[in-house]
Design a protein around this motif. Structure first.
Motif, mmCIF file in Angstrom:
data_model
loop_
_atom_site.group_PDB
_atom_site.id
_atom_site.type_symbol
_atom_site.label_atom_id
_atom_site.label_comp_id
_atom_site.label_asym_id
_atom_site.label_seq_id
_atom_site.Cartn_x
_atom_site.Cartn_y
_atom_site.Cartn_z
ATOM 1 N N PHE A 78 0.811 -1.221 0.000
ATOM 2 C CA PHE A 78 0.000 0.000 0.000
ATOM 3 C C PHE A 78 0.843 1.270 0.000
ATOM 4 N N ALA A 79 2.035 1.222 0.570
ATOM 5 C CA ALA A 79 2.837 2.440 0.728
ATOM 6 C C ALA A 79 3.651 2.804 -0.504
ATOM 7 N N VAL A 80 4.043 1.826 -1.312
ATOM 8 C CA VAL A 80 4.903 2.124 -2.465
ATOM 9 C C VAL A 80 4.251 3.088 -3.463
ATOM 10 N N PRO A 81 2.958 2.915 -3.818
ATOM 11 C CA PRO A 81 2.380 3.866 -4.776
ATOM 12 C C PRO A 81 1.947 5.198 -4.170
ATOM 13 N N LEU A 82 2.028 5.352 -2.853
ATOM 14 C CA LEU A 82 1.563 6.591 -2.223
ATOM 15 C C LEU A 82 2.247 7.856 -2.731
ATOM 16 N N PRO A 83 3.540 7.857 -3.043
ATOM 17 C CA PRO A 83 4.144 9.101 -3.545
ATOM 18 C C PRO A 83 3.559 9.594 -4.871
ATOM 19 N N LEU A 84 2.822 8.752 -5.575
ATOM 20 C CA LEU A 84 2.180 9.194 -6.814
ATOM 21 C C LEU A 84 1.006 10.129 -6.534
ATOM 22 N N VAL A 85 0.418 10.023 -5.344
ATOM 23 C CA VAL A 85 -0.740 10.858 -5.007
ATOM 24 C C VAL A 85 -0.355 12.336 -4.905
ATOM 25 N N PRO A 86 0.653 12.704 -4.126
ATOM 26 C CA PRO A 86 1.009 14.136 -4.104
ATOM 27 C C PRO A 86 1.499 14.642 -5.458
ATOM 28 N N ARG A 87 2.132 13.772 -6.217
ATOM 29 C CA ARG A 87 2.569 14.164 -7.566
ATOM 30 C C ARG A 87 1.354 14.523 -8.422
ATOM 31 N N GLY A 88 0.315 13.703 -8.344
ATOM 32 C CA GLY A 88 -0.905 13.982 -9.095
ATOM 33 C C GLY A 88 -1.592 15.250 -8.619
ATOM 34 N N LEU A 89 -1.630 15.463 -7.306
ATOM 35 C CA LEU A 89 -2.238 16.692 -6.785
ATOM 36 C C LEU A 89 -1.469 17.924 -7.243
ATOM 37 N N ALA A 90 -0.152 17.836 -7.230
ATOM 38 C CA ALA A 90 0.668 18.975 -7.652
ATOM 39 C C ALA A 90 0.489 19.275 -9.130
ATOM 40 N N ARG A 91 0.041 18.293 -9.892
ATOM 41 C CA ARG A 91 -0.237 18.491 -11.318
ATOM 42 C C ARG A 91 -1.716 18.737 -11.586
ATOM 43 N N ALA A 92 -2.511 18.863 -10.533
ATOM 44 C CA ALA A 92 -3.962 19.093 -10.608
ATOM 45 C C ALA A 92 -4.659 17.997 -11.415
ATOM 46 N N SER A 93 -4.252 16.763 -11.189
ATOM 47 C CA SER A 93 -4.897 15.634 -11.847
ATOM 48 C C SER A 93 -6.072 15.166 -10.996
ATOM 49 N N MET A 94 -7.246 15.127 -11.597
ATOM 50 C CA MET A 94 -8.440 14.729 -10.870
ATOM 51 C C MET A 94 -8.317 13.311 -10.324
ATOM 52 N N ARG A 95 -7.532 12.479 -10.979
ATOM 53 C CA ARG A 95 -7.371 11.091 -10.542
ATOM 54 C C ARG A 95 -6.708 10.978 -9.185
#
Length: 159
Positions: A78-95
């Protein structure tokens, strides 16, 4: 040599030195960047916790070594993909919005058990980070930025 059918000049890239990369940082609202920072910190804490669990499972003296390893591996998954979430938020990705909200709700759930165990030094910052993250995600500016290109974020039909 043929001339292009549209003689309108193309806009120059906004990031100096990097051709074809627009600079969208000015369009990302501060609350959304704040939510990205909170989720990045939470992601880092989760990854550090996984490493600590694995070290304790092998070096420490857990009551059940197999259970300790299973919990560590589950957290790792569960923890390995977590850094993708802030990356997506910083790019304003709705996903990135749903996983970010789920991270905050999970943090509140974990904080509940910290409060039950009277582990206030962990519960207070966990609740504060989760509430700040949720507020930042749901501010009108963040919602507008995340839903601005919502059709572009959708995958095409049939794929």
């Amino acid at each position: 040599m043929s001339m292009p059918s549209n003689p309108t000049p193309q806009a120059a890239p906004a990031v100096p030195g990097v051709p074809g990369v627009p600079d969208d940082r000015e369009q990302i609202p501060r609350p959304l960047l704040g939510a990205a920072a909170v989720t990045a910190a939470e992601s880092l804490v989760a990854l550090v916790y996984v490493v600590w669990l694995l070290v304790e499972a092998f070096v420490g003296t857990p009551r059940e070594r197999g259970q300790a390893i299973a919990v560590a591996v589950t957290f790792l998954i569960f923890a390995v993909p977590l850094p993708l979430v802030p990356r997506g938020l910083a790019r304003a990705s709705m996903r990135a919005r749903t996983p970010a909200v789920m991270m905050q709700l999970l943090a509140l759930w974990v904080a509940y058990f910290m409060v039950q165990a009277h582990f206030w030094i962990g519960a207070v910052p966990t609740v504060a980070a989760a509430v700040i993250g949720l507020v930042c995600i749901f501010t009108p500016a963040s919602t507008a930025a995340l839903t601005r290109h919502w059709r572009e974020d959708e995958s095409p039909e049939g794929t």
